[in-house]
Design an enzyme around this catalytic site. Structure first.
Site, PDB file in Angstrom:
ATOM      1  N   GLY A  73      47.560-106.979  67.418  1.00 47.29           N
ATOM      2  CA  GLY A  73      46.315-106.898  66.676  1.00 47.29           C
ATOM      3  C   GLY A  73      45.437-105.733  67.064  1.00 47.29           C
ATOM      4  N   LEU A 139      43.286-114.573  66.410  1.00 46.44           N
ATOM      5  CA  LEU A 139      44.370-114.818  67.343  1.00 46.44           C
ATOM      6  C   LEU A 139      45.206-113.572  67.539  1.00 46.44           C
ATOM      7  CD1 LEU A 139      46.975-115.586  65.191  1.00 46.44           C
ATOM      8  CD2 LEU A 139      45.541-117.585  65.053  1.00 46.44           C
ATOM      9  N   GLY A 140      45.782-113.521  68.703  1.00 49.92           N
ATOM     10  CA  GLY A 140      46.668-112.425  69.069  1.00 49.92           C
ATOM     11  C   GLY A 140      47.600-112.924  70.147  1.00 49.92           C
ATOM     12  N   CYS A 169      38.872-106.970  64.061  1.00 43.74           N
ATOM     13  CA  CYS A 169      40.306-107.048  63.734  1.00 43.74           C
ATOM     14  C   CYS A 169      40.742-105.911  62.810  1.00 43.74           C
ATOM     15  CB  CYS A 169      40.648-108.408  63.135  1.00 43.74           C
ATOM     16  SG  CYS A 169      40.188-109.788  64.216  1.00 43.74           S
TER      17      CYS A 169
END
Length: 202
Positions: A73, A139-140, A169
């Site tokens: 990300g 999320l990553g 992001c």
């Protein structure tokens, strides 16, 4: 399915670099018998830049440190009032692929919000969870030999202004929100983390 619910509340304002190093150590030392672990905590204000991160998405970080990291990300913000749930899970042992785990993380937040009367959703073009177009969870992940670390950040009750210092992001002008603005009162962060972990580890 993950076999173990090994939940740890690590506390408030835990240093990002130290936590990241601990996740790497845990993952490097794993064997086929090592239980999965779920670490919940908050960080002091910090921007983290994922492997795909591009410098133009850091608009004006100012006094907030920027830490390049090894998750997938782009750039995001972590700070007090944001629940970090790091999922140290052996996906290979669980028979899950990376996309399966991303979907499960997203669905856990969608269901948690839905149980409280708020319709949240995922977007096919941008991982995470959104309410009316505003991002509430990001999320990553990093996956090494089928074993995952990093995880989920869930905005609960936080100062959202630092997000304006970045393109969250990698999306210019992306709106962000938190659970407190949508729900009013919210449970404690450890309580929320335990609820999410119970779903993820089932």
């Amino acid at each position: 399915m993950p076999q173990h619910d090994n939940f740890h509340w690590l506390g408030e304002r835990r240093d990002y670099r130290a936590t990241w190093a601990a996740m790497r150590r845990y993952t490097a030392r794993r064997t086929s018998e090592t239980p999965d672990a779920y670490w919940a905590l908050t960080h002091p204000p910090v921007f983290t830049q994922g492997l795909a991160g591009r410098p133009e998405h850091l608009l004006n970080p100012g006094h907030i440190p920027v830490i390049p990291t090894d998750r997938g990300g782009q750039v995001t913000y972590h700070g007090p009032g944001q629940l970090m749930l790091y999922t140290l899970v052996d996906l290979k042992r669980a028979g899950l692929g990376p996309r399966d785990w991303v979907n499960r993380l997203e669905q856990a937040v969608i269901d948690w919000m839905g149980e409280r009367g708020v319709a949240a959703e995922r977007r096919p073009d941008a991982p995470g969870v959104y309410v009316d177009g505003a991002k509430i969870a990001a999320l990553g992940l990093k996956i090494r030999q089928g074993r995952c670390y990093h995880g989920l950040s869930f905005n609960i009750d936080m100062d959202l202004t630092p997000f304006a210092r970045i393109n969250p992001c990698g999306y210019e002008g992306l709106a962000v929100t938190d659970a407190r603005r949508l729900l009013g009162d919210t449970p404690s962060l450890p309580s929320i983390a335990r609820e999410l972990t119970a779903v993820l580890a089932s």
